[in-house]
Enzyme design. Structure first.
Site, PDB file in Angstrom:
ATOM      1  N   GLN A 101       0.834  -1.203   0.000  1.00 50.83           N
ATOM      2  CA  GLN A 101       0.000   0.000   0.000  1.00 50.83           C
ATOM      3  C   GLN A 101       0.868   1.253   0.000  1.00 50.83           C
ATOM      4  OE1 GLN A 101      -3.246  -0.294  -0.356  1.00 50.83           O
ATOM      5  NE2 GLN A 101      -3.616   1.907  -0.435  1.00 50.83           N
ATOM      6  N   VAL A 146      -5.473   6.420  -4.060  1.00 47.19           N
ATOM      7  CA  VAL A 146      -4.842   5.301  -3.365  1.00 47.19           C
ATOM      8  C   VAL A 146      -4.842   5.642  -1.880  1.00 47.19           C
ATOM      9  CG1 VAL A 146      -2.771   3.903  -3.101  1.00 47.19           C
ATOM     10  CG2 VAL A 146      -3.364   4.836  -5.347  1.00 47.19           C
ATOM     11  N   ALA A 147      -5.559   4.893  -1.088  1.00 46.12           N
ATOM     12  CA  ALA A 147      -5.702   5.205   0.333  1.00 46.12           C
ATOM     13  C   ALA A 147      -4.350   5.247   1.026  1.00 46.12           C
ATOM     14  CB  ALA A 147      -6.592   4.169   1.007  1.00 46.12           C
ATOM     15  N   SER A 188      -6.511   1.600   4.125  1.00 51.46           N
ATOM     16  CA  SER A 188      -7.031   0.937   2.921  1.00 51.46           C
ATOM     17  C   SER A 188      -7.820  -0.312   3.281  1.00 51.46           C
ATOM     18  CB  SER A 188      -5.889   0.548   1.986  1.00 51.46           C
ATOM     19  OG  SER A 188      -6.366  -0.267   0.929  1.00 51.46           O
ATOM     20  N   HIS A 193      -8.168  -2.712   1.392  1.00 53.80           N
ATOM     21  CA  HIS A 193      -7.418  -3.850   0.869  1.00 53.80           C
ATOM     22  C   HIS A 193      -6.569  -4.485   1.975  1.00 53.80           C
ATOM     23  CE1 HIS A 193      -8.440  -3.683  -3.392  1.00 53.80           C
ATOM     24  NE2 HIS A 193      -8.370  -2.373  -3.308  1.00 53.80           N
ATOM     25  N   ASP A 232     -10.702  -5.498  -6.097  1.00 51.00           N
ATOM     26  CA  ASP A 232     -10.939  -4.737  -7.321  1.00 51.00           C
ATOM     27  C   ASP A 232     -11.204  -5.750  -8.427  1.00 51.00           C
ATOM     28  OD1 ASP A 232     -10.438  -2.420  -5.931  1.00 51.00           O
ATOM     29  OD2 ASP A 232      -8.393  -2.187  -6.685  1.00 51.00           O
ATOM     30  N   GLU A 273     -15.336   4.623  -7.620  1.00 49.65           N
ATOM     31  CA  GLU A 273     -14.580   3.487  -8.125  1.00 49.65           C
ATOM     32  C   GLU A 273     -15.539   2.347  -8.489  1.00 49.65           C
ATOM     33  OE1 GLU A 273     -10.291   4.031  -5.823  1.00 49.65           O
ATOM     34  OE2 GLU A 273     -11.457   2.209  -5.505  1.00 49.65           O
ATOM     35  N   HIS A 286     -14.444  -1.447  -7.193  1.00 48.54           N
ATOM     36  CA  HIS A 286     -14.019  -1.794  -5.837  1.00 48.54           C
ATOM     37  C   HIS A 286     -15.215  -2.333  -5.050  1.00 48.54           C
ATOM     38  CE1 HIS A 286     -11.412  -1.071  -2.167  1.00 48.54           C
ATOM     39  NE2 HIS A 286     -12.611  -1.213  -1.622  1.00 48.54           N
TER      40      HIS A 286
END
Length: 270
Positions: free
Chosen positions: A140, A169-170, A175, A177, A184, A232, A235
């Site tokens: 990340q 992008v976090a 994030s 993720h 995604d 997004e 996502h």
């Protein structure tokens, strides 16, 4: 941040974010090898899979409305963990990963539902592809730094570049993720991460059916001031079938569902 940039949150506005997203897709890759996106987790927890029901057991239908919806009785459950710019990953967060397809991995508690959704999408003669799933802190950070550098190369100041990058992008530690509950997914025939992804057959199918498997489109259009992230249409986040049904039916985002909307709006959206 000036008003010109604030207005660029429109999902159809392609500059400079369109250029940034095109750069990002190169970083993520089309298929994303496991060596890039998977990382080791200390002290994993192994909990039973809950919250997902086979599609055949669901008899309800979705009709979008914002009139009536019931907030959850308990928001402190694993599948409703809120991670966004104002709510970082819990310090005690631990995860047990399970590999799915294309070298990807997610929290093992949502892996079965994810695979079922992918299989049923393919059964509809479509070609979904998971291009990103669980990410380590290091991955990340690398993606965020690359996005900042991309904006710096376009002439933005460091402060502007960092603020703008965080909407695409976090920031590491914020994030989904890293939570292991987000993926995604793109159409294999159109793998570009931009707003036009919403028009692909895969996304149209996923947006209609993802709730049946406990997933939601996490960053919907016109909710960026609440989520902190741009629109997004690729996502998807696992929240469980019950929550996913309500969120989809009401046309709300996760922040609204768990009652966590009283947060300061980031500079990027002011």
């Amino acid at each position: 941040m000036d008003n010109n940039f604030a207005s660029s949150i429109d999902s159809k506005h392609r500059h400079p974010r369109s250029l940034a997203l095109r750069s990002l897709v190169l970083l993520l890759g089309f298929g994303c090898a496991a060596s890039l996106l998977l990382g080791s987790c200390a002290h994993p927890r192994i909990l039973p899979l809950t919250g997902w029901l086979p599609k055949s057991s669901l008899s309800v239908s979705i009709s979008r409305t914002t009139s009536h919806w019931k907030a959850p009785d308990d928001t402190h459950v694993w599948n409703l963990t809120l991670v966004n710019p104002w709510n970082p990953l819990p310090e005690d967060h631990s995860i047990s990963l399970k590999q799915v397809e294309s070298g990807q991995a997610v929290d093992q508690r949502c892996a079965e539902a994810l695979q079922a959704m992918m299989d049923d999408c393919r059964a509809a003669d479509l070609s979904p592809l998971i291009c990103s799933s669980y990410r380590t802190q290091e991955t990340q950070q690398s993606l965020y730094d690359a996005q900042v550098n991309d904006f710096l190369s376009q002439g933005y100041s460091r402060e502007e570049a960092e603020s703008m990058a965080a909407t695409i992008v976090a920031l590491p530690g914020t994030s989904e993720h890293q939570l292991g509950l987000a993926v995604d997914i793109v159409d294999q025939n159109y793998q570009i991460l931009e707003s036009s992804q919403e028009d692909t057959p895969v996304q149209r199918w996923l947006m209609e059916h993802c709730w049946e498997y406990g997933f939601i489109l996490r960053y919907p259009e016109e909710k960026s001031d609440l989520t902190g992230i741009i629109y997004e249409p690729w996502h998807y986040r696992y929240v469980g079938v019950e929550a996913a049904k309500v969120i989809t039916q009401a046309g709300i985002c996760l922040e609204e569902y768990v009652g966590a909307t009283a947060k300061a709006v980031p500079d990027s959206f002011s």
